[in-house]
Write a protein that holds these residues in place. Structure first.
Motif, PDB file in Angstrom:
ATOM      1  N   LYS A  78       0.798  -1.224   0.000  1.00 29.14           N
ATOM      2  CA  LYS A  78       0.000   0.000   0.000  1.00 29.14           C
ATOM      3  C   LYS A  78       0.832   1.275   0.000  1.00 29.14           C
ATOM      4  O   LYS A  78       0.404   2.281  -0.533  1.00 29.14           O
ATOM      5  N   GLY A  79       1.990   1.263   0.611  1.00 31.32           N
ATOM      6  CA  GLY A  79       2.817   2.466   0.690  1.00 31.32           C
ATOM      7  C   GLY A  79       4.180   2.142   1.280  1.00 31.32           C
ATOM      8  O   GLY A  79       4.357   2.180   2.484  1.00 31.32           O
ATOM      9  N   VAL A  80       5.116   1.805   0.420  1.00 31.63           N
ATOM     10  CA  VAL A  80       6.427   1.315   0.824  1.00 31.63           C
ATOM     11  C   VAL A  80       7.323   2.459   1.304  1.00 31.63           C
ATOM     12  O   VAL A  80       7.309   3.554   0.744  1.00 31.63           O
ATOM     13  N   HIS A  81       8.138   2.156   2.318  1.00 29.64           N
ATOM     14  CA  HIS A  81       9.138   3.110   2.809  1.00 29.64           C
ATOM     15  C   HIS A  81      10.524   2.464   2.732  1.00 29.64           C
ATOM     16  O   HIS A  81      11.094   2.362   1.668  1.00 29.64           O
ATOM     17  N   GLY A  82      11.036   1.987   3.848  1.00 29.94           N
ATOM     18  CA  GLY A  82      12.400   1.466   3.896  1.00 29.94           C
ATOM     19  C   GLY A  82      12.495  -0.031   3.660  1.00 29.94           C
ATOM     20  O   GLY A  82      11.522  -0.763   3.785  1.00 29.94           O
ATOM     21  N   LYS A  98       1.538   2.461   4.908  1.00 28.98           N
ATOM     22  CA  LYS A  98       0.092   2.658   4.760  1.00 28.98           C
ATOM     23  C   LYS A  98      -0.699   1.426   5.202  1.00 28.98           C
ATOM     24  O   LYS A  98      -1.855   1.532   5.553  1.00 28.98           O
ATOM     25  N   ALA A  99      -0.070   0.257   5.178  1.00 26.85           N
ATOM     26  CA  ALA A  99      -0.722  -0.958   5.658  1.00 26.85           C
ATOM     27  C   ALA A  99      -0.383  -1.217   7.125  1.00 26.85           C
ATOM     28  O   ALA A  99      -0.890  -2.170   7.710  1.00 26.85           O
ATOM     29  N   ASN A 100       0.492  -0.377   7.700  1.00 24.29           N
ATOM     30  CA  ASN A 100       0.953  -0.568   9.073  1.00 24.29           C
ATOM     31  C   ASN A 100       1.497  -1.985   9.248  1.00 24.29           C
ATOM     32  O   ASN A 100       1.119  -2.709  10.164  1.00 24.29           O
ATOM     33  N   ALA A 101       2.385  -2.383   8.318  1.00 26.23           N
ATOM     34  CA  ALA A 101       2.883  -3.753   8.304  1.00 26.23           C
ATOM     35  C   ALA A 101       4.353  -3.802   7.894  1.00 26.23           C
ATOM     36  O   ALA A 101       4.888  -2.845   7.330  1.00 26.23           O
ATOM     37  N   VAL A 102       4.963  -4.939   8.168  1.00 28.53           N
ATOM     38  CA  VAL A 102       6.294  -5.257   7.674  1.00 28.53           C
ATOM     39  C   VAL A 102       6.146  -6.463   6.762  1.00 28.53           C
ATOM     40  O   VAL A 102       5.510  -7.451   7.122  1.00 28.53           O
TER      41      VAL A 102
END
Length: 118
Positions: A78-82, A98-102
């Motif tokens: 949904k919304g990738v960061h690092g 954005k998914a509050n996930a790893v």
């Protein structure tokens, strides 16, 4: 006295100005075409496998640094960061903010086994 202090402060600023104002200059060396839409956030380099991982909106682009070609995409987020790399465990980890996930993935075959931790 105030005039002397102001003069000293002014001379100090003038002497430091070239150091402060001399910003580092970057020059574009080459570009690598990547698939996908959206903005970029972070990049990570996996030195052991000679790969670059670029977070790109809802996906991660994987680039072979020897050939400078995209070799894969890890998608459906949904919304990738690092991106973090753990070569001993043969796993990479992507923060999908954005998914509050790893999201965990296999470093060798660049597959997302569907491991989400929220």
């Amino acid at each position: 006295m105030k005039k002397t202090i102001l003069t000293i402060a002014g001379l100090l600023l003038i002497s430091l100005a070239p150091k402060v104002l001399h910003a580092q200059t970057y020059v574009l060396d080459k570009t690598i075409d990547l698939t996908g839409d959206g903005g970029y956030d972070y990049v990570s380099i996996d030195k052991a496998n000679n790969r670059l991982y670029a977070s790109h909106g809802t996906m991660v682009n994987v680039v072979d640094l020897a050939t400078e070609k995209q070799i894969g995409v890890i998608e459906n987020m949904k919304g990738v960061h690092g991106i973090a790399i753990d070569n001993k465990a043969n796993r990479g980890f992507i923060s999908d903010g954005k998914a509050n996930a790893v999201v965990a993935f296999d470093l060798k075959n660049i597959k997302n086994p569907g491991n989400h931790t929220g």
